[in-house]
Design an enzyme around this catalytic site. Sequence first.
Site, mmCIF file in Angstrom:
data_model
loop_
_atom_site.group_PDB
_atom_site.id
_atom_site.type_symbol
_atom_site.label_atom_id
_atom_site.label_comp_id
_atom_site.label_asym_id
_atom_site.label_seq_id
_atom_site.Cartn_x
_atom_site.Cartn_y
_atom_site.Cartn_z
ATOM 1 N N ASP A 172 0.700 -0.845 0.461
ATOM 2 C CA ASP A 172 -0.307 0.112 -0.251
ATOM 3 C C ASP A 172 0.601 1.342 0.309
ATOM 4 O O ASP A 172 1.842 1.386 -0.504
ATOM 5 C CB ASP A 172 -1.232 -0.225 0.944
ATOM 6 N N ASP A 176 3.286 -6.966 8.706
ATOM 7 C CA ASP A 176 1.909 -5.996 7.915
ATOM 8 C C ASP A 176 1.136 -5.165 9.507
ATOM 9 O O ASP A 176 1.408 -4.232 8.261
ATOM 10 C CB ASP A 176 1.535 -6.853 7.038
HETATM 11 N N1 LIG Z 1 -0.029 -3.141 4.288
HETATM 12 C C1 LIG Z 1 -1.809 -2.772 4.505
HETATM 13 N N2 LIG Z 1 -2.288 -1.680 4.045
HETATM 14 C C2 LIG Z 1 -3.459 -1.258 4.529
HETATM 15 C C3 LIG Z 1 -4.128 -2.465 5.972
HETATM 16 C C4 LIG Z 1 -5.426 -1.686 5.531
HETATM 17 C C5 LIG Z 1 -6.974 -2.167 7.084
HETATM 18 N N3 LIG Z 1 -6.907 -2.961 7.526
HETATM 19 C C6 LIG Z 1 -7.286 -3.932 8.130
HETATM 20 C C7 LIG Z 1 -6.661 -5.147 8.818
HETATM 21 C C8 LIG Z 1 -7.156 -5.252 9.938
HETATM 22 C C9 LIG Z 1 -6.526 -3.240 10.485
HETATM 23 O O1 LIG Z 1 -8.186 -3.954 11.216
HETATM 24 C C10 LIG Z 1 -7.117 -3.313 9.224
HETATM 25 O O2 LIG Z 1 -8.092 -1.886 9.521
HETATM 26 C C11 LIG Z 1 -5.842 -0.709 5.365
HETATM 27 N N4 LIG Z 1 -4.516 -0.448 4.020
HETATM 28 C C12 LIG Z 1 -4.033 0.532 2.811
HETATM 29 O O3 LIG Z 1 -3.450 2.150 3.998
HETATM 30 C C13 LIG Z 1 -4.064 3.087 2.719
HETATM 31 C C14 LIG Z 1 -4.914 4.151 4.083
HETATM 32 O O4 LIG Z 1 -4.672 4.532 5.457
HETATM 33 P P1 LIG Z 1 -4.564 5.813 5.514
HETATM 34 O O5 LIG Z 1 -5.021 6.690 4.385
HETATM 35 O O6 LIG Z 1 -3.800 6.010 6.716
HETATM 36 O O7 LIG Z 1 -6.162 5.530 5.991
HETATM 37 C C15 LIG Z 1 -4.268 2.527 1.792
HETATM 38 O O8 LIG Z 1 -3.087 2.142 0.912
HETATM 39 C C16 LIG Z 1 -5.362 0.727 1.776
HETATM 40 O O9 LIG Z 1 -5.480 0.171 1.429
HETATM 41 C C17 LIG Z 1 -3.309 -2.861 6.005
HETATM 42 O O10 LIG Z 1 -3.804 -3.599 7.223
HETATM 43 N N5 LIG Z 1 -2.593 -3.424 5.423
#
Ligand SMILES: Nc1nc2c(c(CN[C@H]3C=C[C@H](O)[C@@H]3O)cn2[C@@H]2O[C@H](COP(=O)(O)O)[C@@H](O)[C@H]2O)c(=O)[nH]1
Length: 309
Positions: free
Chosen positions: A215, A283
Amino acid sequence: MEAVRSSCLWVASNASHVAINPAGIEKLVERLDGRLPTVKWDFEGIHYFDNGPLTAQYLLVLDTLNFCFWPDEELQYDHLAAGLAQALKADHTVFDAQRLKNCTGMMLREMLQWPRPLPLEDERARLLREVGTGLEQWFNGQAVNLIAAAKGSAVTLVELLTQHFPGFRDHCVYKGHQVFLYKRAQIFVADIWGAFKGLDLGEFKDIASITMFADYVVPAVLRHWGILTCSPTLATVLDTSQELTPGSEEEVEIRACSITAVEWLREYLTARSGKQVLSVHVDWWLWSSGLPNASEKVPPYHRTQTIYY
Ligand SMILES: Nc1nc2c(c(CN[C@H]3C=C[C@H](O)[C@@H]3O)cn2[C@@H]2O[C@H](COP(=O)(O)O)[C@@H](O)[C@H]2O)c(=O)[nH]1
């Protein structure tokens, strides 16, 4: 996921703008004393969960739309996760395949109660229609049938998603080589696994195959820890929040090097602790530590207009 690992390693080995610094990995492992803090799925308490098929339908919709929040300075992932949960609680049919098939940008905006157009709103609506159509055509309208078809294999579930839903085909060509990243497909598998705590619908014997989700938050965290380093030119682009073109060498290197760096970090942590560490857990810890309200102050993330992350 072998194709993700090997193609990203190829990028890391041939990169011109980004490098992985093993000393940064060692330093972080030392700092953690070899123990990765546990971050649980839904540590934020914002997701929908009812232990049944609606949860699967919700997570598929969520990860169909889980990309590119930053062009709206106030919009974040949390708004999407919580907004969709609210909509589903108010109306249990809102994510029926038949309704997804007819979704428009305006409908999605209203569902999320967002006061202005969402970033890439028309693409978001198109991807929902694609998912509704595909679910109806191949899986009797139900995300649970898609998951059941994977027969407990995370790798098969990623394959099914990318075969049946073109919007999940997160890959590109880098210096003549095809590179697979599959961010939203893999995060969907992890969300199902995390939500159902690895049981029933969430039981995947090969969950260790999943890589990190490339991401825009985690690469900035890796840069903060000195694990990813950039050329001076790219560092300026990132630090001044200039946009990177999707599919550019710089963008692909940032994402692919993040995947490879997390694989190496996972191996170090596994060797140090003597217990198998999963990339999913690495991650989630990195991601949660990079959020705006977290204690670590990470550098600006890279900005790319894309449907993939
Ligand atoms: N590597 C990675 N990227 C993730 C997530 C998650 C949410 N995963 C859920 C799973 C378990 C937890 O309970 C989380 O809630 C979102 N993103 C990414 O972040 C970015 C948004 O950021 P911001 O603009 O700050 O909200 C966007 O690219 C989004 O696709 C993750 O887990 N890992």
